[in-house]
Design an enzyme around this catalytic site. Structure first.
Site, mmCIF file in Angstrom:
data_model
loop_
_atom_site.group_PDB
_atom_site.id
_atom_site.type_symbol
_atom_site.label_atom_id
_atom_site.label_comp_id
_atom_site.label_asym_id
_atom_site.label_seq_id
_atom_site.Cartn_x
_atom_site.Cartn_y
_atom_site.Cartn_z
ATOM 1 N N ASP A 273 59.979 19.506 11.853
ATOM 2 C CA ASP A 273 58.781 18.662 11.760
ATOM 3 C C ASP A 273 58.835 17.459 12.696
ATOM 4 O OD1 ASP A 273 60.710 17.171 10.525
ATOM 5 O OD2 ASP A 273 59.576 16.776 8.683
ATOM 6 N N LYS B 182 48.876 -13.026 42.122
ATOM 7 C CA LYS B 182 48.029 -11.917 41.688
ATOM 8 C C LYS B 182 47.324 -12.275 40.387
ATOM 9 C CE LYS B 182 51.483 -9.570 38.832
ATOM 10 N NZ LYS B 182 52.323 -8.392 38.608
ATOM 11 N N THR C 85 54.044 1.388 36.601
ATOM 12 C CA THR C 85 53.207 2.294 37.395
ATOM 13 C C THR C 85 53.440 2.113 38.889
ATOM 14 O OG1 THR C 85 51.351 0.740 37.522
ATOM 15 C CG2 THR C 85 51.426 2.223 35.618
ATOM 16 N N THR D 193 51.695 -2.877 41.095
ATOM 17 C CA THR D 193 51.935 -4.245 41.551
ATOM 18 C C THR D 193 52.743 -4.262 42.843
ATOM 19 O OG1 THR D 193 51.833 -5.173 39.318
ATOM 20 C CG2 THR D 193 53.044 -6.432 40.961
#
Length: 315
Positions: free
Chosen positions: A37, A194, A225, A228
């Site tokens: 499970d 930024k 990701t 930047t």
């Protein structure tokens, strides 16, 4: 404390094996899997009574599975009468959720995880380059936060850098960048200004500093990701940077990371092995990995022998 034993979950098996080899010990015999499970199933298959036990486990993706593996292993070892249990967490997940911004209705999940670790019976934590050093204060047990950035720095010295400049990809990373710049003979610094309008998206506004015809060294604690860093590299190249290198301890590489790196202006991305890389990331020609196994093995040895950890970084 004598009779040191090392155990590993399923998050960083190669790093754990390398650490064990450096310490001339075998990884402990434990079964770590799942029931049908999906619940975590752990069994310790050797005697650990009175032993100084170290569990090597990053809480990277799949974050919650790896987190539960760690705490369930701790409980199993505690119930088996281990003398002391140290959680060796090369990458500490949930570290970015370390505060409430402007009283927003969000949890401080880093604190929740720290409380979880303390309550389950962890005696000590060894981790690498916490996203925010003050997270150490969330714990009720001692925390050793060692610096993987020094391994990155040693690699920088091996590159034939021309007129280098250290670049922080945001305002929050200035202290980290300044430390690297100081080690590199007090070289110059630049800062990427930024804005982050929403999660996992940022927009470069300005480059503060002169980067024309210079080798730029972007330094950060992690790459998620990669958006930047890739935007920063593009901004630096537009301003005449000669080459752009990106150094980061933790290679999360989630979301569009592969696409971002494939299309980036970064000449080389150098990361550590706190998180295993996917096969497609490993095959990218501009990504290189350094191992922290020697540093972590030495830290484990010092903890087991009750020696100073800070002495590792005093020269």
């Amino acid at each position: 404390m004598s009779d040191m034993k090392l155990f590993s979950g399923n998050s960083v098996p190669k790093l754990a094996e390398s650490i064990a080899n450096k310490l001339y010990v075998n990884l402990g015999n434990a079964s770590v899997g799942k029931f049908s499970d999906g619940e975590i199933n752990v069994q310790i298959n050797e005697n650990v009574r009175g032993s100084d036990v170290f569990i090597i486990q990053s809480t990277c993706f799949p974050t919650n599975d790896n987190l539960m593996e760690l705490v369930v292993m701790v409980d199993a070892l505690r119930r088996a009468s281990a003398g002391r249990i140290t959680a060796v967490i090369p990458y500490f997940g949930y570290a970015r959720q370390d505060r409430r911004v402007r009283s927003s209705r969000v949890p401080i999940t880093a604190k929740v995880v720290a409380d979880f670790f303390s309550s389950v019976g962890i005696d000590r934590v060894l981790t690498v380059d916490l996203h925010a050093e003050q997270i150490q204060g969330f714990f009720d047990v001692p925390v050793d936060n060692v610096f993987g950035s020094l391994i990155l720095f040693e690699d920088m010295l091996k590159i034939d850098l021309k007129n280098p400049i250290v670049v922080s990809p945001d305002i929050g990373g200035v202290i980290r960048a300044r430390a690297i710049a100081k080690l590199l003979h007090d070289t110059d610094m630049a800062i990427i200004d930024k804005r982050r309008p929403h999660i996992n998206f940022s927009q470069v506004m300005h480059v503060i500093g002169e980067v024309f015809n210079r080798d730029c060294i972007l330094v950060d604690d992690m790459i998620d990701t990669g958006g930047t860093l890739c935007q920063a590299a593009e901004a630096l190249k537009k301003r005449g940077a000669r080459r752009v290198f990106a150094y980061a301890t933790h290679p999360i590489f989630s979301g569009n990371a592969v696409k971002n790196l494939q299309n980036s202006n970064i000449d080389e991305v150098v990361v550590c092995d706190t998180i295993p890389l996917s096969k497609i990331i490993q095959e990218l020609p501009n990504v290189r990995t350094l191992t922290l196994s020697s540093m972590l093995a030495e830290a484990i040895r010092r903890i087991s022998n009750e020696e100073s950890i800070s002495a590792m970084f005093e020269h």
